[in-house]
Structure formats: C-alpha cells, structure tokens
Design a protein around this motif. Structure first.
Motif, mmCIF file in Angstrom:
data_model
loop_
_atom_site.group_PDB
_atom_site.id
_atom_site.type_symbol
_atom_site.label_atom_id
_atom_site.label_comp_id
_atom_site.label_asym_id
_atom_site.label_seq_id
_atom_site.Cartn_x
_atom_site.Cartn_y
_atom_site.Cartn_z
ATOM 1 N N ALA A 20 0.825 -1.210 0.000
ATOM 2 C CA ALA A 20 0.000 0.000 0.000
ATOM 3 C C ALA A 20 0.859 1.259 0.000
ATOM 4 O O ALA A 20 0.555 2.236 -0.694
ATOM 5 C CB ALA A 20 -0.925 -0.007 1.217
ATOM 6 N N LYS A 23 2.099 1.964 -3.438
ATOM 7 C CA LYS A 23 1.059 2.565 -4.291
ATOM 8 C C LYS A 23 0.816 4.024 -3.920
ATOM 9 O O LYS A 23 0.632 4.876 -4.796
ATOM 10 C CB LYS A 23 -0.247 1.775 -4.149
ATOM 11 N N ALA A 24 0.816 4.297 -2.622
ATOM 12 C CA ALA A 24 0.497 5.652 -2.153
ATOM 13 C C ALA A 24 1.522 6.681 -2.593
ATOM 14 O O ALA A 24 1.204 7.860 -2.765
ATOM 15 C CB ALA A 24 0.358 5.663 -0.630
ATOM 16 N N ARG A 83 -3.627 7.752 3.486
ATOM 17 C CA ARG A 83 -3.709 7.231 2.114
ATOM 18 C C ARG A 83 -3.118 5.819 2.046
ATOM 19 O O ARG A 83 -3.598 4.972 1.296
ATOM 20 C CB ARG A 83 -2.992 8.177 1.147
ATOM 21 N N GLN A 86 -5.792 3.532 3.294
ATOM 22 C CA GLN A 86 -6.855 3.347 2.306
ATOM 23 C C GLN A 86 -6.423 2.428 1.170
ATOM 24 O O GLN A 86 -7.225 1.631 0.671
ATOM 25 C CB GLN A 86 -7.308 4.705 1.765
ATOM 26 N N HIS A 87 -5.167 2.513 0.773
ATOM 27 C CA HIS A 87 -4.664 1.569 -0.228
ATOM 28 C C HIS A 87 -4.669 0.148 0.334
ATOM 29 O O HIS A 87 -5.020 -0.807 -0.373
ATOM 30 C CB HIS A 87 -3.248 1.954 -0.666
ATOM 31 N N GLY A 90 -8.189 -0.979 0.337
ATOM 32 C CA GLY A 90 -8.635 -1.177 -1.041
ATOM 33 C C GLY A 90 -8.077 -2.446 -1.665
ATOM 34 O O GLY A 90 -8.771 -3.127 -2.430
ATOM 35 N N ASN A 91 -6.818 -2.778 -1.328
ATOM 36 C CA ASN A 91 -6.209 -4.002 -1.868
ATOM 37 C C ASN A 91 -7.050 -5.232 -1.565
ATOM 38 O O ASN A 91 -7.080 -6.193 -2.346
ATOM 39 C CB ASN A 91 -4.810 -4.210 -1.280
ATOM 40 N N LEU A 182 -9.127 7.605 -1.867
ATOM 41 C CA LEU A 182 -9.061 6.434 -2.729
ATOM 42 C C LEU A 182 -10.296 5.552 -2.554
ATOM 43 O O LEU A 182 -10.883 5.071 -3.520
ATOM 44 C CB LEU A 182 -7.801 5.623 -2.411
ATOM 45 N N THR A 183 -10.720 5.341 -1.307
ATOM 46 C CA THR A 183 -11.875 4.488 -1.043
ATOM 47 C C THR A 183 -13.170 5.068 -1.618
ATOM 48 O O THR A 183 -14.099 4.321 -1.907
ATOM 49 C CB THR A 183 -12.058 4.283 0.473
#
Length: 334
Positions: A20, A23-24, A83, A86-87, A90-91, A182-183
């Motif tokens: 995450a 990605k962030a 963030r 949230q990644h 989300g994953n 992101l969510t």
C-alpha cells in the motif's frame, strides 16, 4: 449473496501495508509528507499496523482545496499515512466488490477505464439511433452514509473491517464522501451498483454503460428512453440523489455526443473544443513560466505527453502534429 469475513488480518498484514505504501507514493515520492514517512518506513508501517490491530487508528484532518479542470470541485486530501491505510483496505475489499459490478461499469476498475468505456460507447452508438445520457447532481457530495454502509454490509461481515470502513466514511461531512479519498472511488461505484443491475436485469437495458455517475442507455425508441429517464429519476430519489437536468437528455447518436471528454460519433471521435482550448491556455502559461525560469522543460514535456496520451484516442493526427511543431518552435522537444 455471500458475505466475506476474516479479512482484517489481510488488511493489517505488514506485506499488505508495504504494498500500500508503494502505491500511495506513486507521483508523490518527492513531497515532504511522503519523504518523512519513507525516512522511517518500517517503523511507520509497524505503528500503523498496531493502531489498526488495536482499533486506535483515527483519520487525520483533510487538506481541502479547489480544482477547476474542467469545473470547480472541492478536493479533500487525506494525510499521507491515511492514504497508505486506504490503499491497504482497497487491496483487500476492491476485488470483493468488483465481483458484483456489471460488465459495463468502467470507472476505477482493473482492466476497465475511460478509454474502454468510450470504445464501448462507439460500439453501441453504431447499433442505435438515440442515446439517453444521465448525470447525477453533485454525486460525491450527496452520497448518504447510512445507505452506503448498508450496501457494504451486504458483502462484508468482518466487524473490524467494518469498523475501519465506518471510520473512513464518517471522517467526512454527512452527506457526502471526499473526492480525494481512494476508497471514495470504490464506494461511489458501489452506491449505484444496484441501479445497474435493475436496469440490466429487470428492465433489460441491453445497451447500458456507467462511468461513475455518468450513465448512458442506447435505443431506437425515443419514447422508451424518455420512460427510462423517469424510472432512473425515481430510483435515484430512493438513494437521496437527483438527476442533473441540464446534463440528462436524449440525443441522436449520428450527431455526435459528448462522453468522457470526447465528442463521439458512430464513425469517428473528436476531442471536445473546450478541452483543446483549456490545453492551449495551460501551454501559454507554461511557456511564459519557462521564459521567466519558474518551471523547466521537463514539466512541460510531462504535461504535454499526458495530454497527447488522451488525444491519441481520438481522430487528432493533424492536431497532435501541430502541437508538436509549435512546441518545437518554442524550444521544447517532445
């Protein structure tokens, strides 16, 4: 519909948090908040992991600002560590919700996206005389927290994940979810998912596409599309949403219709004039800043290449050549 449980450990795993964080930081690696976090990355991730596992984690304050491209919108940007969380969430949950989305829902999904949505639009426009375009008024700002949470409950039963989801949802004013989260992309896709299934499976709308809150239905009977517009309006009321009247109309496909930044005809595709105009204005500002030393050529090249990547999906061969020649004349080589 099967509900998923026992997934919180997956969200909190160090491997998932590390992924995450990767990605962030994309596109934000040199920002101060990212650099500070990465300076002590392992300890920062362990701290986040412990806060999540102990359920002491709390969202930080949002940084709010407006963007005006193409319309004025309020963006709420969460702190960097939020963030990352949230990644991480989300994953794990995005694939769960993705399984229940219809094929022709294209926003913020793996192997979908705007260009595939426009290609599908072109395909449907060649088979139909009319298209009904529907747009939701102030969509993100109007999403009801309780209704959204009820949709999430239908797929997830893990209490700890639901605690985290609720913490993120309730970190924003009610109603509404922040555009910058992101969510929010996943939640906004989910919020209209049942309408998608109703249109496809109950009303048998064969030629239907949704990209976030932009919905299009194709047909050869204008009266039938008029009736569908009223059905959609009534359904949205149940979700505490309203149609954007100026942007919800029926058009002839052969005359070309604006969709996701393009004007799409059954035979070809153009870039909307206002998009070209905004690009030219931005380039004038960049070139003026280049002459005074406020920016360098690298920033201009990156911006132009990004725009050309969008333009190449339309019939713009001559336009793209003129842009390249013009910039070359200003000493900016692509």
């Amino acid at each position: 519909m099967k509900r998923r449980g026992n997934i919180f450990d997956d969200v909190c795993s160090f491997e998932n948090l590390l992924t995450a964080a990767g990605k962030a930081q994309k596109g934000k690696r040199f920002k101060d908040s990212t650099s500070r976090f990465n300076l002590d990355l392992e300890n920062e991730l362990v701290k986040l992991q412990q806060e999540l596992q102990n359920q002491t984690y709390k969202m930080g304050p949002y940084r709010r600002f407006y963007v005006c491209d193409p319309k004025k919108r309020l963006i709420s940007a969460a702190p960097y560590r939020d963030r990352v969380v949230q990644h991480a969430l989300g994953n794990i949950i995005e694939p769960i919700f993705d399984d229940i989305f219809i094929y022709d829902s294209y926003a913020c999904r793996k192997d979908k996206g705007s260009h595939k949505a426009v290609n599908r639009y072109t395909q449907f426009s060649r088979l139909n005389k009319y298209v009904l375009k529907c747009d939701v008024k102030s969509y993100f700002a109007s999403i009801d927290h309780d209704i959204l949470y009820s949709f999430i409950l239908r797929k997830i039963k893990d209490r700890q994940v639901l605690w985290l989801v609720k913490s993120i949802i309730e970190s924003a004013p009610s109603p509404g979810i922040p555009i910058g989260n992101l969510t929010s992309q996943t939640f906004a896709n989910l919020y209209l998912n049942e309408l998608d299934h109703y249109l496809k499976e109950v009303l048998k709308c064969r030629y239907y596409i949704r990209y976030m809150d932009d919905m299009v239905i194709f047909g050869n009977d204008k009266n039938e599309l008029t009736g569908l517009k009223e059905i959609i309006r009534s359904y949205l009321k149940k979700l505490k949403l309203d149609l954007h009247e100026n942007k919800s109309q029926i058009y002839l496909t052969r005359k070309g219709v604006g969709f996701l930044g393009y004007k799409v005809y059954p035979t070809h595709r153009l870039i909307k004039k206002q998009n070209i105009k905004r690009f030219k204005i931005r380039m004038k500002k960049y070139l003026a800043s280049l002459r005074t030393g406020l920016i360098d050529k690298v920033k201009i090249v990156q911006s132009v290449q990004s725009w050309l990547g969008y333009a190449v999906h339309a019939d713009t061969y001559n336009l793209r050549n003129r842009i390249k020649l013009g910039l070359n004349g200003q000493g900016v080589s692509l």
